[in-house]
Design a protein around this motif. Sequence first.
Motif, PDB file in Angstrom:
ATOM      1  N   TRP A 148       1.023  -1.273  -0.222  1.00 47.48           N
ATOM      2  CA  TRP A 148       0.099  -0.054  -0.128  1.00 47.48           C
ATOM      3  C   TRP A 148       1.304   1.388  -0.043  1.00 47.48           C
ATOM      4  CZ3 TRP A 148      -4.514   1.800  -0.844  1.00 47.48           C
ATOM      5  CH2 TRP A 148      -4.894   2.506  -0.694  1.00 47.48           C
ATOM      6  N   LEU A 149       2.244   1.027   0.833  1.00 49.74           N
ATOM      7  CA  LEU A 149       2.998   2.580   0.847  1.00 49.74           C
ATOM      8  C   LEU A 149       4.021   2.427  -0.304  1.00 49.74           C
ATOM      9  CD1 LEU A 149       4.429   1.931   4.641  1.00 49.74           C
ATOM     10  CD2 LEU A 149       2.619   3.567   3.584  1.00 49.74           C
ATOM     11  N   LEU A 150       3.513   1.601  -1.251  1.00 46.38           N
ATOM     12  CA  LEU A 150       4.585   2.013  -2.552  1.00 46.38           C
ATOM     13  C   LEU A 150       3.459   2.930  -3.702  1.00 46.38           C
ATOM     14  CD1 LEU A 150       6.890  -0.681  -2.398  1.00 46.38           C
ATOM     15  CD2 LEU A 150       7.274   1.366  -1.565  1.00 46.38           C
ATOM     16  N   LEU A 151       2.014   2.880  -3.261  1.00 45.60           N
ATOM     17  CA  LEU A 151       1.346   2.705  -5.210  1.00 45.60           C
ATOM     18  C   LEU A 151       1.605   4.164  -4.925  1.00 45.60           C
ATOM     19  CD1 LEU A 151      -1.561   0.527  -3.764  1.00 45.60           C
ATOM     20  CD2 LEU A 151       0.137   0.011  -5.821  1.00 45.60           C
ATOM     21  N   GLY A 152       1.068   5.081  -3.757  1.00 44.88           N
ATOM     22  CA  GLY A 152       1.282   6.661  -4.474  1.00 44.88           C
ATOM     23  C   GLY A 152       0.117   6.965  -4.132  1.00 44.88           C
ATOM     24  N   PRO A 153      -0.388   8.909  -4.318  1.00 47.13           N
ATOM     25  CA  PRO A 153      -1.853   9.246  -4.410  1.00 47.13           C
ATOM     26  C   PRO A 153      -2.631   9.094  -5.237  1.00 47.13           C
ATOM     27  CG  PRO A 153       0.244  10.815  -3.807  1.00 47.13           C
ATOM     28  CD  PRO A 153       0.840  10.117  -3.638  1.00 47.13           C
ATOM     29  N   LEU A 154      -1.471   9.215  -6.677  1.00 41.10           N
ATOM     30  CA  LEU A 154      -2.557   8.763  -7.342  1.00 41.10           C
ATOM     31  C   LEU A 154      -3.418   7.262  -7.578  1.00 41.10           C
ATOM     32  CD1 LEU A 154      -0.452  10.439 -10.438  1.00 41.10           C
ATOM     33  CD2 LEU A 154      -2.420  11.344  -9.252  1.00 41.10           C
ATOM     34  N   GLN A 155      -2.625   6.455  -6.641  1.00 45.32           N
ATOM     35  CA  GLN A 155      -3.421   5.088  -6.894  1.00 45.32           C
ATOM     36  C   GLN A 155      -4.002   4.457  -5.696  1.00 45.32           C
ATOM     37  OE1 GLN A 155       0.414   4.964  -7.635  1.00 45.32           O
ATOM     38  NE2 GLN A 155       0.847   3.767  -9.871  1.00 45.32           N
ATOM     39  N   TRP A 156      -4.166   5.398  -4.846  1.00 48.33           N
ATOM     40  CA  TRP A 156      -4.701   5.306  -3.676  1.00 48.33           C
ATOM     41  C   TRP A 156      -5.281   6.096  -3.896  1.00 48.33           C
ATOM     42  CZ3 TRP A 156      -0.479   8.455  -0.320  1.00 48.33           C
ATOM     43  CH2 TRP A 156       0.836   6.918  -0.250  1.00 48.33           C
ATOM     44  N   PHE A 157      -5.847   6.887  -4.734  1.00 51.17           N
ATOM     45  CA  PHE A 157      -7.278   8.128  -4.611  1.00 51.17           C
ATOM     46  C   PHE A 157      -7.774   7.582  -5.887  1.00 51.17           C
ATOM     47  CE2 PHE A 157      -4.564  11.538  -2.728  1.00 51.17           C
ATOM     48  CZ  PHE A 157      -5.653  11.746  -1.795  1.00 51.17           C
ATOM     49  N   SER A 158      -7.516   6.290  -6.351  1.00 51.37           N
ATOM     50  CA  SER A 158      -8.154   5.329  -7.852  1.00 51.37           C
ATOM     51  C   SER A 158      -9.290   4.524  -6.415  1.00 51.37           C
ATOM     52  CB  SER A 158      -7.497   4.508  -7.698  1.00 51.37           C
ATOM     53  OG  SER A 158      -6.827   3.208  -7.300  1.00 51.37           O
TER      54      SER A 158
ATOM     55  N   VAL B   5       0.406  11.710   2.722  1.00 54.56           N
ATOM     56  CA  VAL B   5       1.759  11.978   3.768  1.00 54.56           C
ATOM     57  C   VAL B   5       1.846  10.337   4.204  1.00 54.56           C
ATOM     58  CG1 VAL B   5       2.926  12.400   5.440  1.00 54.56           C
ATOM     59  CG2 VAL B   5       1.679  14.113   4.385  1.00 54.56           C
ATOM     60  N   SER B   6       1.132  10.030   4.878  1.00 50.72           N
ATOM     61  CA  SER B   6       1.248   9.096   5.878  1.00 50.72           C
ATOM     62  C   SER B   6       0.100   7.304   5.331  1.00 50.72           C
ATOM     63  CB  SER B   6       0.415   8.950   6.662  1.00 50.72           C
ATOM     64  OG  SER B   6      -1.271   9.387   7.328  1.00 50.72           O
ATOM     65  N   ALA B   7      -0.937   7.874   4.305  1.00 55.81           N
ATOM     66  CA  ALA B   7      -1.241   7.382   3.766  1.00 55.81           C
ATOM     67  C   ALA B   7      -2.328   6.127   4.648  1.00 55.81           C
ATOM     68  CB  ALA B   7      -0.388   5.463   2.814  1.00 55.81           C
ATOM     69  N   SER B   8      -2.114   6.942   5.308  1.00 52.31           N
ATOM     70  CA  SER B   8      -3.981   6.515   6.044  1.00 52.31           C
ATOM     71  C   SER B   8      -4.938   6.601   5.213  1.00 52.31           C
ATOM     72  CB  SER B   8      -3.862   7.125   7.521  1.00 52.31           C
ATOM     73  OG  SER B   8      -2.328   7.148   8.469  1.00 52.31           O
ATOM     74  N   LEU B   9      -5.445   5.529   6.070  1.00 54.54           N
ATOM     75  CA  LEU B   9      -7.149   5.345   5.275  1.00 54.54           C
ATOM     76  C   LEU B   9      -7.938   6.079   6.251  1.00 54.54           C
ATOM     77  CD1 LEU B   9      -5.505   3.021   4.118  1.00 54.54           C
ATOM     78  CD2 LEU B   9      -7.653   2.411   2.976  1.00 54.54           C
ATOM     79  N   VAL B  10      -9.528   6.690   5.459  1.00 54.64           N
ATOM     80  CA  VAL B  10     -10.882   7.105   6.499  1.00 54.64           C
ATOM     81  C   VAL B  10     -11.700   6.175   5.956  1.00 54.64           C
ATOM     82  CG1 VAL B  10     -11.714   9.206   7.516  1.00 54.64           C
ATOM     83  CG2 VAL B  10      -9.733   9.143   7.018  1.00 54.64           C
ATOM     84  N   LEU B  11     -12.173   5.728   6.701  1.00 56.86           N
ATOM     85  CA  LEU B  11     -13.377   4.671   6.400  1.00 56.86           C
ATOM     86  C   LEU B  11     -14.441   4.947   6.999  1.00 56.86           C
ATOM     87  CD1 LEU B  11     -11.971   1.170   6.793  1.00 56.86           C
ATOM     88  CD2 LEU B  11     -12.203   2.667   4.802  1.00 56.86           C
ATOM     89  N   VAL B  12     -16.027   4.988   6.027  1.00 56.55           N
ATOM     90  CA  VAL B  12     -16.804   4.988   6.917  1.00 56.55           C
ATOM     91  C   VAL B  12     -18.050   3.965   6.788  1.00 56.55           C
ATOM     92  CG1 VAL B  12     -18.542   6.842   7.108  1.00 56.55           C
ATOM     93  CG2 VAL B  12     -16.425   7.701   6.695  1.00 56.55           C
TER      94      VAL B  12
END
Length: 182
Positions: free
Chosen positions: A5-15, A41-48
């Motif tokens: 997960w940490l290596l994916l980067g913001p563009l992939q995270w936001f997908s 910055v931290s790659a932390s996720l917010v789940l609802v």
Amino acid sequence: MPHDWLLLGPLQWFSYVHKQVKVKLGRDEEHRGWLVTVDPVSASLVLVNFTERGASVRVVMGHAVEEVEVLREADPETTELLCTYFLPLETPKLDPEDLKRRRECVRRWLEKNRLPVEENGNELRVAGVLTITAPYGPEDCCSSNQIILDRIQRLIRTYRDLPQTDPDHPQTHRDILQTSTD
């Protein structure tokens, strides 16, 4: 599919945003929910997760994530709910005279406490580092300096004579704040 997960980067995270996901943290730990955002910055996720009483929010630290699996896409109704759920409640509409009176009261209170205040249109600018917008309550302060932001917000909360924000309720601003914190 496992990935770092940490290596994916913001563009992939936001997908993954606005999708229902399953987040695997370890051998026996996983969390499910709608992904609202990812901290770049931290790659932390917010789940609802939505319930009958509102919503539960969980922050999953990015360094602990082993795998994120998409369970389903959000429909338009869920996407709108995710986008608007954390927006502040609408501020009661005050007439321009009430706003002017509130702005003036806050300005005088800050000056009485020896803070430099400038009026910039409908905004108050404090010490060049903090802005207060209508209706001029503690929640209407904005600054990148967290220490100054906290101190000015506390100072405004202590002001007893700030005109009310809701013309239909004859409470003082201080009464409203105490009621919401009790």
